[in-house]
Enzyme design. Structure first.
Site, short mmCIF file in Angstrom:
data_model
loop_
_atom_site.label_atom_id
_atom_site.label_comp_id
_atom_site.label_asym_id
_atom_site.label_seq_id
_atom_site.Cartn_x
_atom_site.Cartn_y
_atom_site.Cartn_z
N GLU A 165 -3.20 -39.69 7.69
CA GLU A 165 -1.78 -39.66 7.32
C GLU A 165 -1.57 -39.48 5.81
O GLU A 165 -1.17 -40.41 5.11
CB GLU A 165 -1.08 -40.94 7.79
CG GLU A 165 -1.05 -41.10 9.29
CD GLU A 165 0.03 -42.07 9.78
OE1 GLU A 165 0.79 -42.59 8.94
OE2 GLU A 165 0.12 -42.28 10.99
N GLU A 347 -3.78 -42.19 16.94
CA GLU A 347 -3.02 -43.44 16.87
C GLU A 347 -1.78 -43.31 17.73
O GLU A 347 -1.12 -42.26 17.75
CB GLU A 347 -2.53 -43.77 15.45
CG GLU A 347 -3.54 -44.41 14.56
CD GLU A 347 -2.96 -44.76 13.18
OE1 GLU A 347 -1.79 -45.18 13.11
OE2 GLU A 347 -3.70 -44.61 12.21
C1 NOJ Z 1 0.02 -45.42 10.62
C2 NOJ Z 1 -1.22 -45.80 9.90
O1 NOJ Z 1 -2.27 -44.90 9.94
C3 NOJ Z 1 -1.66 -47.22 10.17
O2 NOJ Z 1 -2.37 -47.64 9.07
C4 NOJ Z 1 -0.44 -48.07 10.47
O3 NOJ Z 1 -0.75 -49.42 10.52
C5 NOJ Z 1 0.15 -47.61 11.77
N1 NOJ Z 1 0.49 -46.20 11.69
C6 NOJ Z 1 1.38 -48.38 12.22
O4 NOJ Z 1 2.42 -48.25 11.31
#
Ligand code: NOJ
Length: 445
Positions: A165, A347
């Site tokens: 991300e 994710e």
């Molecule tokens: C995005 C991220 O990659 C991760 O670090 C984060 O905790 C989750 N999504 C949830 O927000």
């Protein structure tokens, strides 16, 4: 009806170093930008700091036991740059290398594949002081770090991810609510350009080392749609959020070899175009082995409504769920960005607000509903021929949720921060059964 996945589908869970490891200042680790940022007053909800988190650094066996209990085929984790190189460059911290070797070896011995991210938001603070991603030298620093990881863990990592991300780096430099907490959009655009170059150079290095395994990148897609399809302001808002401040900023250069025409025009108009050198775009646009999609929600923009600022690679303030958007997003990856490599959902998950009623938090029906609904739409896209090979649920256990601190619980396991015990939520046994059965029953309602 049963939602069945292919036999070799990879079921996993995901975490990240800065969110679970803790031990921020022992065993030679240097500070990261999140260690520093979290100490600034008012930056993290309830003043949470990542010094202990889930103390995973001291609890390899506990974490691997949870993974075995779930029956996952793969675990997605990240390396902490400042644990490997406390100053970002220079002296290597052997205790850090040892820690990851022990963790990765335990995973291998348990038959769990490893998907490892090189950079998940936690730049060594020593490098931020030198300009961080805004300094083109970051390419050399990042390559040095990546080559240490490749050398030390080549036999233990199945899937490498250069960046998780990258939007977080934009948010941290342009919006201020992520580390390092700056609000300078021009600098942020320059940082992103350098970050993309780090990615491209690392892929080239990886290829030249002829390592086993695969390499890819993870970009989250929060696709925005106009709430009123004919309303010019809603259309403009969705375009802005997708192309100028969202996934288009990364997917265009990574897969199509340049900034989009919308972003290029915007940066020219506002004087925000980053400094580039000839050949940069060729470097950025490398052939990858897989693409990782982080998907949390689809969003409908109504230009007449204000939304709080907590957007950008994190969870949002909007209660409505548009999980069906994952189907459209997967099609978009193929149709618009020409992604013709295997895709993993790297994710997906949902947070519960922390509260005193632990029993209620353990009965997380809403997580089961959220995950099954997302998976159902992923399966639909697979039925259309989209090559999705696996799914990683975020997250194994409740952990440090960046600006939300410990107030947002994303885990399949409830983390008791008083004694660091992990208690399975209802979703943990549900996910165990999904993995065991390679699918789940879709409830009638
Ligand atoms: C995005 C991220 O990659 C991760 O670090 C984060 O905790 C989750 N999504 C949830 O927000």
């Amino acid at each position: 009806m049963f939602c069945q996945f292919p036999e070799n589908f990879i079921w996993g869970v995901a975490t990240a170093a800065a969110q679970i490891e803790g031990v921020a200042f022992e065993d030679g680790r240097g500070a990261s930008i999140w260690d520093v940022f979290s100490r600034l007053p008012g930056k993290i909800k309830n003043g949470g700091i990542p010094d202990i988190c889930c103390d995973s650094y001291h609890n390899i066996e506990r974490d691997v036991a949870l993974l075995r209990e779930l029956g996952v085929k793969a675990y997605r984790l990240s390396f902490s740059w400042s644990r490997i190189l406390p100053d970002g460059i220079g002296k290597v911290n052997t205790a850090g290398i040892d820690y990851y070797r022990r963790l990765l070896t335990a995973l291998k011995e348990s038959g769990i594949q490893v998907n490892a991210t090189i950079y998940h938001w936690d730049l060594p603070y020593a490098l931020q002081v030198k300009g961080g991603f805004g300094n083109r030298e970051i390419i050399r620093w990042y390559l040095n770090y990546a080559s240490i990881l490749f050398d030390n863990f080549r036999d233990l990592v199945d899937y490498w991810v250069t960046f998780n991300e990258p939007i977080a780096t934009y948010v941290g430099h342009a919006k201020g609510f992520f580390a390092p907490g700056l609000t300078d959009e021009k600098y942020a655009r320059q940082c992103i350009h350098h970050l993309l170059l780090c990615h491209g150079e690392a892929v080239k290095l990886y290829r030249s080392m002829q390592l086993p395994g695969q390499i890819g990148v993870v970009v989250d897609v929060w696709k925005h749609y106009p709430a009123r399809p004919d309303n010019a302001d809603d259309i403009a808002s969705a375009m802005m959020n997708n192309e100028i401040e969202g996934f288009g900023m990364f997917l265009n250069p990574l897969f199509l070899g340049g900034y989009s025409k919308e972003l290029t025009a915007y940066m020219e108009r506002t004087g925000l175009t980053p400094k580039t050198e000839p050949g940069d775009m060729d470097t950025i646009c490398q052939k990858l082995d897989f693409y990782g999609l982080n998907f949390y929600n689809g969003l409908y923009d109504n230009a007449d409504e204000q939304h709080a600022a907590a957007e950008g690679g994190n969870f949002q303030d909007r209660p409505e769920q548009h999980l069906e958007a994952v189907y459209d997003v997967l099609h978009m990856l193929v149709d618009k960005y020409g992604i013709d490599i295997p895709i993993y959902i790297t994710e997906n998950g949902v947070a519960q607000d922390d509260g005193p009623d632990r029993e209620a938090l353990l009965k997380d029906e809403e997580r089961i509903a959220y995950v099954s609904e997302t998976l159902r739409h992923v399966r639909r896209a697979m039925d259309d021929g989209i090559d999705v090979r696996g799914y990683y649920l975020w997250s194994l256990m409740d952990n440090f949720e960046w600006s939300a601190g410990y107030a947002a619980r994303f885990g399949l396991y409830y983390t008791d921060y008083n004694n660091l015990r992990m208690i399975p939520k209802k979703s943990a046994s549900w996910y165990h059964d999904v993995i065991a059965n390679n699918g789940f029953r879709i409830s009638a309602n």
